[in-house]
Write a protein that holds these residues in place. Structure first.
Motif, PDB file in Angstrom:
ATOM      1  N   THR A  11       8.043 -25.587 -17.736  1.00 30.78           N
ATOM      2  CA  THR A  11       9.131 -26.497 -17.371  1.00 30.78           C
ATOM      3  C   THR A  11      10.317 -26.339 -18.327  1.00 30.78           C
ATOM      4  N   VAL A  12      10.029 -26.043 -19.584  1.00 33.30           N
ATOM      5  CA  VAL A  12      11.106 -25.789 -20.537  1.00 33.30           C
ATOM      6  C   VAL A  12      11.861 -24.518 -20.137  1.00 33.30           C
ATOM      7  N   ALA A  13      11.113 -23.466 -19.830  1.00 34.08           N
ATOM      8  CA  ALA A  13      11.746 -22.205 -19.432  1.00 34.08           C
ATOM      9  C   ALA A  13      12.584 -22.382 -18.167  1.00 34.08           C
ATOM     10  N   ARG A  14      12.049 -23.121 -17.211  1.00 34.66           N
ATOM     11  CA  ARG A  14      12.791 -23.341 -15.961  1.00 34.66           C
ATOM     12  C   ARG A  14      14.050 -24.142 -16.217  1.00 34.66           C
ATOM     13  N   ALA A  15      13.980 -25.128 -17.094  1.00 28.29           N
ATOM     14  CA  ALA A  15      15.174 -25.904 -17.432  1.00 28.29           C
ATOM     15  C   ALA A  15      16.222 -25.007 -18.071  1.00 28.29           C
ATOM     16  N   ALA A  16      15.785 -24.093 -18.944  1.00 24.29           N
ATOM     17  CA  ALA A  16      16.720 -23.165 -19.585  1.00 24.29           C
ATOM     18  C   ALA A  16      17.394 -22.273 -18.546  1.00 24.29           C
ATOM     19  N   VAL A  17      16.616 -21.770 -17.600  1.00 24.56           N
ATOM     20  CA  VAL A  17      17.181 -20.930 -16.532  1.00 24.56           C
ATOM     21  C   VAL A  17      18.209 -21.721 -15.736  1.00 24.56           C
ATOM     22  N   ASP A  18      17.881 -22.943 -15.378  1.00 24.06           N
ATOM     23  CA  ASP A  18      18.794 -23.767 -14.581  1.00 24.06           C
ATOM     24  C   ASP A  18      20.110 -24.018 -15.317  1.00 24.06           C
ATOM     25  N   ILE A  54      12.211 -19.614 -26.458  1.00 24.52           N
ATOM     26  CA  ILE A  54      12.522 -20.257 -25.176  1.00 24.52           C
ATOM     27  C   ILE A  54      13.318 -19.301 -24.293  1.00 24.52           C
ATOM     28  N   VAL A  55      14.295 -18.630 -24.882  1.00 27.97           N
ATOM     29  CA  VAL A  55      15.107 -17.682 -24.118  1.00 27.97           C
ATOM     30  C   VAL A  55      14.238 -16.549 -23.586  1.00 27.97           C
ATOM     31  N   GLU A  56      13.314 -16.052 -24.395  1.00 23.96           N
ATOM     32  CA  GLU A  56      12.424 -14.984 -23.948  1.00 23.96           C
ATOM     33  C   GLU A  56      11.549 -15.444 -22.785  1.00 23.96           C
ATOM     34  N   GLU A  57      11.080 -16.684 -22.854  1.00 20.73           N
ATOM     35  CA  GLU A  57      10.261 -17.214 -21.760  1.00 20.73           C
ATOM     36  C   GLU A  57      11.103 -17.425 -20.502  1.00 20.73           C
ATOM     37  N   ALA A  58      12.359 -17.808 -20.678  1.00 16.30           N
ATOM     38  CA  ALA A  58      13.266 -17.951 -19.531  1.00 16.30           C
ATOM     39  C   ALA A  58      13.479 -16.595 -18.859  1.00 16.30           C
ATOM     40  N   ALA A  59      13.671 -15.545 -19.672  1.00 14.40           N
ATOM     41  CA  ALA A  59      13.834 -14.198 -19.122  1.00 14.40           C
ATOM     42  C   ALA A  59      12.586 -13.779 -18.357  1.00 14.40           C
ATOM     43  N   ARG A  60      11.438 -14.082 -18.918  1.00 12.20           N
ATOM     44  CA  ARG A  60      10.168 -13.742 -18.260  1.00 12.20           C
ATOM     45  C   ARG A  60      10.045 -14.480 -16.928  1.00 12.20           C
ATOM     46  N   THR A  61      10.467 -15.726 -16.904  1.00 11.52           N
ATOM     47  CA  THR A  61      10.408 -16.523 -15.682  1.00 11.52           C
ATOM     48  C   THR A  61      11.211 -15.873 -14.567  1.00 11.52           C
ATOM     49  N   ILE A  62      12.387 -15.383 -14.901  1.00  6.07           N
ATOM     50  CA  ILE A  62      13.239 -14.740 -13.899  1.00  6.07           C
ATOM     51  C   ILE A  62      12.615 -13.435 -13.412  1.00  6.07           C
ATOM     52  N   ALA A  94      19.774 -13.333  -8.144  1.00  5.56           N
ATOM     53  CA  ALA A  94      19.587 -14.737  -7.754  1.00  5.56           C
ATOM     54  C   ALA A  94      19.934 -15.659  -8.923  1.00  5.56           C
ATOM     55  N   HIS A  95      19.991 -15.068 -10.115  1.00  8.07           N
ATOM     56  CA  HIS A  95      20.372 -15.797 -11.331  1.00  8.07           C
ATOM     57  C   HIS A  95      21.458 -14.988 -12.041  1.00  8.07           C
ATOM     58  N   ALA A  96      22.559 -14.759 -11.336  1.00  6.92           N
ATOM     59  CA  ALA A  96      23.576 -13.821 -11.818  1.00  6.92           C
ATOM     60  C   ALA A  96      24.070 -14.123 -13.224  1.00  6.92           C
ATOM     61  N   ARG A  97      24.269 -15.387 -13.541  1.00  5.41           N
ATOM     62  CA  ARG A  97      24.790 -15.730 -14.864  1.00  5.41           C
ATOM     63  C   ARG A  97      23.743 -15.523 -15.953  1.00  5.41           C
ATOM     64  N   SER A  98      22.503 -15.392 -15.546  1.00  8.84           N
ATOM     65  CA  SER A  98      21.421 -15.187 -16.503  1.00  8.84           C
ATOM     66  C   SER A  98      21.091 -13.718 -16.725  1.00  8.84           C
ATOM     67  N   VAL A  99      21.715 -12.816 -15.965  1.00  3.13           N
ATOM     68  CA  VAL A  99      21.364 -11.399 -16.084  1.00  3.13           C
ATOM     69  C   VAL A  99      21.521 -10.874 -17.512  1.00  3.13           C
ATOM     70  N   PRO A 100      22.635 -11.156 -18.208  1.00  2.50           N
ATOM     71  CA  PRO A 100      22.727 -10.683 -19.596  1.00  2.50           C
ATOM     72  C   PRO A 100      21.601 -11.226 -20.478  1.00  2.50           C
ATOM     73  N   LEU A 101      21.196 -12.457 -20.248  1.00  2.49           N
ATOM     74  CA  LEU A 101      20.097 -13.052 -21.004  1.00  2.49           C
ATOM     75  C   LEU A 101      18.812 -12.265 -20.781  1.00  2.49           C
ATOM     76  N   VAL A 102      18.540 -11.880 -19.536  1.00  9.45           N
ATOM     77  CA  VAL A 102      17.325 -11.123 -19.226  1.00  9.45           C
ATOM     78  C   VAL A 102      17.379  -9.749 -19.880  1.00  9.45           C
ATOM     79  N   VAL A 103      18.531  -9.090 -19.783  1.00  8.51           N
ATOM     80  CA  VAL A 103      18.672  -7.746 -20.341  1.00  8.51           C
ATOM     81  C   VAL A 103      18.428  -7.761 -21.847  1.00  8.51           C
TER      82      VAL A 103
END
Length: 202
Positions: A11-18, A54-62, A94-103
């Motif tokens: 839920t923390v990771a999902r909140a970060a993604v949102d 948290i950021v790493e878990e958010a990237a994993r979630t995506i 689907a999470h365009a603004r998060s793409v740099p975070l994932v990379v």
């Protein structure tokens, strides 16, 4: 009985993604995540060592939102890789603004597991072992690069600002608008893979 925890890692990771989806990576903070979940920021340390985790878990979630990869059909491993790349790119965009975070925070263990799976499939379909990781890594980088361009507003080449620098045929081709981001990506990956296979002479 023990108290049920108010928050969980997912839920923390999902909140970060949102939050990043809504307002971009700069908006992400422990306070913002905690506020969204209705808890105090220090409570997040019960589940994560720091914001980086948290950021790493958010990237994993995506990344894990990528649809399941179907089996290879009729030995068409090229089509299989292309379809997988399309699915992964779609999950990223689907999470365009998060793409740099994932990379920047791509989950290494997950990546290695996916690479190993892809290499096994390629091996089963006759791809030389010396080219397996080259192919998988190249397709991954092409997918990431295409997603980054699309996510950050760098569209596929359109009619040039100064058409006099180009052959008239090139200008006419660009003016046709046949080469949008999606087609450019698919054709780039497909052409690369056919080129690699052509080197083997079969």
């Amino acid at each position: 009985m023990g108290r049920r925890p108010l928050i969980r890692r997912e839920t923390v990771a999902r909140a970060a993604v949102d939050i990043v989806d809504e307002d971009g990576p700069a908006a992400l903070s422990l306070e913002r995540i905690a506020s969204r979940l209705g808890v105090k920021a220090p409570s997040l340390y019960n589940h994560f060592a720091d914001k980086t985790e948290i950021v790493e878990e958010a990237a994993r979630t995506i990344v894990l939102e990528t649809p399941e990869h179907a089996d290879v059909v009729d030995g068409d491993w090229i089509g299989w890789l292309v379809e997988g790349a399309i699915a992964f790119r779609g999950a990223l965009l689907a999470h365009a603004r998060s793409v740099p975070l994932v990379v920047e925070n791509f989950p290494q263990r997950l990546l290695e597991r996916l690479y190993a799976q892809h290499c096994r499939v390629l091996h089963d379909h006759g791809v030389p072992v010396t080219d397996q990781m080259f192919i998988v890594e190249a397709v991954h980088r092409m997918t990431i690069g295409s997603a980054m361009c699309a996510a950050t507003g760098r569209p596929a080449m359109s009619t040039p600002i100064d058409p006099d620098q180009f052959d008239v045929g090139v200008v006419e081709s660009l003016a046709s608008n046949d080469w949008d981001d999606d087609r450019l990506f698919v054709e780039s990956v497909r052409t690369f893979l056919h080129g690699v296979r052509a080197r083997w002479g079969r």
